[in-house]
Design an enzyme around this catalytic site. Structure first.
Site, PDB file in Angstrom:
ATOM      1  N   ASN A 194      53.460  42.502  30.526  1.00  0.00           N
ATOM      2  CA  ASN A 194      52.808  43.261  29.835  1.00  0.00           C
ATOM      3  C   ASN A 194      51.231  43.703  29.672  1.00  0.00           C
ATOM      4  OD1 ASN A 194      53.914  45.601  27.363  1.00  0.00           O
ATOM      5  ND2 ASN A 194      52.495  44.765  26.486  1.00  0.00           N
TER       6      ASN A 194
ATOM      7  N   TYR B 115      46.302  54.548  37.230  1.00  0.00           N
ATOM      8  CA  TYR B 115      47.689  53.602  36.567  1.00  0.00           C
ATOM      9  C   TYR B 115      48.936  53.361  37.437  1.00  0.00           C
ATOM     10  CZ  TYR B 115      50.231  52.339  32.316  1.00  0.00           C
ATOM     11  OH  TYR B 115      51.406  51.833  31.909  1.00  0.00           O
TER      12      TYR B 115
ATOM     13  N   ILE C 211      55.843  55.846  25.125  1.00  0.00           N
ATOM     14  CA  ILE C 211      56.387  55.287  23.745  1.00  0.00           C
ATOM     15  C   ILE C 211      55.568  55.800  22.936  1.00  0.00           C
ATOM     16  CG2 ILE C 211      57.261  53.017  23.224  1.00  0.00           C
ATOM     17  CD1 ILE C 211      58.974  54.044  25.451  1.00  0.00           C
TER      18      ILE C 211
END
Length: 256
Positions: A92, A157, A190
């Site tokens: 993660n 990214y 998010i």
């Protein structure tokens, strides 16, 4: 109603990287709630301690920089020394360093490659013997932006996460004979601190947030707990015939 057996992950040992905040913290808590023993990995001891405090005895903090030389082997060795097994690895940890083409430097490029791509490769490789024994699961956290253009400085990214999706599909095929499943969860916008750590000013962060909401059909940001739900369910035994999938949790952003 969620019909998952609350004991279905009882006895499983899970490693979650980037577990100090955001999606990683929520994922550690959800795995612990489902009965797993969780090793929460991250660079900063203080946030990890906060993650562990909310999980009781089921979450063990393990401060480590997964990009450091030798760190993947050290993390796996520490997990095996404490728990004797490793069933689920959640890659993660991730960072964003925004810069448009023409302004990309080694200082913005290398940390993203090291954290978002190289570390998951080396950590998964280090965990492979234990995962083979356990017939375990690898969950890679990517991004829904990796499936479309991101020209506003975040392309590097997105590129690292797109590469991780290709690895997810490739590893799913390569590791299937060992009984290891490999899946990915691709979050959209998010509510996490990742933007705060990217160097944006508050005004830039607000503009990015507004743009994200405008391009999300459900009209809001997602919550870390919503991503954690997908991660844990894809890792649980009920998903034993699911591998190689990239599962979006993005409010419809990819299909809009």
């Amino acid at each position: 109603m969620d019909s998952i057996d609350s004991t279905s992950l009882h006895g499983k040992v899970v490693v979650v990287t980037g577990a100090g905040t955001g999606i990683g913290r929520a994922t550690a808590h959800e795995f612990a709630a489902l009965g797993a023993q969780v090793v929460a990995v991250g660079r900063r001891p203080e946030p990890l301690a906060e993650t562990a405090a909310a999980g009781g005895s089921r979450i063990t903090p393990l401060p480590a920089d997964v990009t450091a030389p030798g760190a993947p082997d050290q993390v796996v060795d520490a997990v095996l020394a404490r728990h004797g097994r490793l069933d689920i690895l959640v890659n993660n940890a991730g960072i964003v360093r925004s810069a448009p083409l023409g302004a990309i430097s080694q200082a913005t490029l290398e940390p993203q490659l090291a954290t978002n791509l190289i570390a998951p490769i080396l950590l998964t490789q280090a965990a492979l013997p234990a995962l083979t024994t356990a017939r375990g699961v690898v969950v890679n956290i990517t991004t829904s932006v990796g499936q479309r253009a991101w020209p506003a400085g975040g392309a590097v990214y997105a590129a690292t996460k797109s590469a991780l999706e290709l690895l997810t599909r490739s590893w799913a095929v390569e590791l299937a004979p060992r009984g290891i499943r490999v899946v990915a969860v691709a979050p959209g916008a998010i509510e996490t601190p990742i933007g705060e750590h990217s160097g944006h000013t508050p005004e830039q962060s607000e503009r990015i947030r507004d743009w994200q909401i405008a391009h999300t059909p459900l009209g809001r940001l997602g919550r870390p707990e919503e991503v954690a739900w997908a991660i844990t369910r894809l890792a649980c035994p009920q998903s034993s015939f699911v591998t190689g999938v990239v599962f979006p949790v993005d409010g419809g952003a990819v299909v809009a």
